[in-house]
Design a protein around this motif. Structure first.
Motif, mmCIF file in Angstrom:
data_model
loop_
_atom_site.group_PDB
_atom_site.id
_atom_site.type_symbol
_atom_site.label_atom_id
_atom_site.label_comp_id
_atom_site.label_asym_id
_atom_site.label_seq_id
_atom_site.Cartn_x
_atom_site.Cartn_y
_atom_site.Cartn_z
ATOM 1 N N PRO A 71 5.971 -6.822 -3.535
ATOM 2 C CA PRO A 71 5.779 -6.590 -4.976
ATOM 3 C C PRO A 71 4.631 -7.425 -5.551
ATOM 4 N N ILE A 72 4.430 -8.627 -5.044
ATOM 5 C CA ILE A 72 3.327 -9.477 -5.501
ATOM 6 C C ILE A 72 1.995 -8.816 -5.140
ATOM 7 N N VAL A 73 1.903 -8.311 -3.924
ATOM 8 C CA VAL A 73 0.687 -7.644 -3.468
ATOM 9 C C VAL A 73 0.424 -6.402 -4.323
ATOM 10 N N ALA A 74 1.453 -5.613 -4.563
ATOM 11 C CA ALA A 74 1.292 -4.395 -5.366
ATOM 12 C C ALA A 74 0.811 -4.731 -6.775
ATOM 13 N N ARG A 75 1.399 -5.767 -7.391
ATOM 14 C CA ARG A 75 0.967 -6.167 -8.742
ATOM 15 C C ARG A 75 -0.469 -6.684 -8.727
ATOM 16 N N LEU A 76 -0.805 -7.477 -7.730
ATOM 17 C CA LEU A 76 -2.145 -8.038 -7.623
ATOM 18 C C LEU A 76 -3.191 -6.931 -7.531
ATOM 19 N N PHE A 77 -2.896 -5.887 -6.777
ATOM 20 C CA PHE A 77 -3.840 -4.792 -6.591
ATOM 21 C C PHE A 77 -3.637 -3.659 -7.599
ATOM 22 N N ASP A 78 -2.656 -3.828 -8.484
ATOM 23 C CA ASP A 78 -2.355 -2.845 -9.519
ATOM 24 C C ASP A 78 -2.080 -1.464 -8.921
ATOM 25 N N VAL A 79 -1.213 -1.444 -7.909
ATOM 26 C CA VAL A 79 -0.800 -0.198 -7.269
ATOM 27 C C VAL A 79 0.725 -0.190 -7.158
ATOM 28 N N SER A 80 1.275 0.981 -6.945
ATOM 29 C CA SER A 80 2.715 1.076 -6.705
ATOM 30 C C SER A 80 2.994 0.680 -5.257
ATOM 31 N N LEU A 81 4.253 0.404 -4.979
ATOM 32 C CA LEU A 81 4.619 0.116 -3.584
ATOM 33 C C LEU A 81 4.333 1.331 -2.709
ATOM 34 N N GLU A 82 4.544 2.528 -3.250
ATOM 35 C CA GLU A 82 4.266 3.742 -2.475
ATOM 36 C C GLU A 82 2.795 3.808 -2.089
ATOM 37 N N GLU A 83 1.904 3.469 -3.036
ATOM 38 C CA GLU A 83 0.471 3.472 -2.717
ATOM 39 C C GLU A 83 0.148 2.398 -1.683
ATOM 40 N N LEU A 84 0.765 1.243 -1.829
ATOM 41 C CA LEU A 84 0.565 0.163 -0.867
ATOM 42 C C LEU A 84 0.984 0.613 0.531
ATOM 43 N N PHE A 85 2.042 1.409 0.618
ATOM 44 C CA PHE A 85 2.536 1.913 1.902
ATOM 45 C C PHE A 85 1.761 3.132 2.379
ATOM 46 N N GLY A 86 0.782 3.588 1.599
ATOM 47 C CA GLY A 86 -0.027 4.732 2.007
ATOM 48 C C GLY A 86 0.555 6.068 1.610
ATOM 49 N N GLU A 87 1.444 6.058 0.641
ATOM 50 C CA GLU A 87 2.085 7.288 0.189
ATOM 51 C C GLU A 87 1.767 7.562 -1.269
ATOM 52 N N GLY A 88 0.569 7.196 -1.696
ATOM 53 C CA GLY A 88 0.176 7.312 -3.100
ATOM 54 C C GLY A 88 0.158 8.723 -3.638
#
Length: 132
Positions: A71-88
């Motif tokens: 969640p810290i990474v997702a907030r830092l990059f301003d993306v959802s967890l789904e986008e972080l996992f490659g499912e944007g």
């Protein structure tokens, strides 16, 4: 009071090929997002409270990033967890192929910083002219 810590052997920590591929791909996405935001590994490491070497290990998939850090990474990059996992694309509810503009933006984010700056300058020039 003694605290018992179970000895976790390497055999108990093995991961499957699919899991390894997931963490390598996740690391590559994190590196791409970090670079697109002009963050260094040191800055990323500071945000996570880890060393630069640990971030480098996450980005190449040599170490698994803790779930609690995602969640810290997702907030830092301003993306959802789904986008972080490659499912944007799925999370947006958009159907069909990725637009040409989205494909171009992704390609630009993969360029070296100097080339990214050049593209940005070109876009700024075009947008400024369009406003006039």
């Amino acid at each position: 009071m003694a605290v018992y810590v179970e000895d976790i052997s390497a055999a108990n920590m093995t991961i499957s090929t699919g899991e390894r591929e997931f963490f390598v791909a996740l690391g590559e996405r994190m590196a791409s997002m970090r670079k697109a935001r002009n963050l260094t590994q040191v800055q990323f490491a500071e945000a996570l409270g880890v060393s630069q070497q640990t971030v480098q290990a996450y980005e190449v998939g040599r170490r698994r990033i803790p779930v609690s850090a995602l969640p810290i990474v997702a907030r830092l990059f301003d993306v959802s967890l789904e986008e972080l996992f490659g499912e944007g694309n799925r999370s947006r509810g958009k159907r069909g192929p990725t637009s040409r503009l989205e494909q171009q933006m992704e390609a630009i984010s993969q360029l070296p910083k100097t080339q990214q700056r050049f593209v940005t300058q070109m876009l700024d020039t075009v947008l400024t002219q369009a406003k006039q």
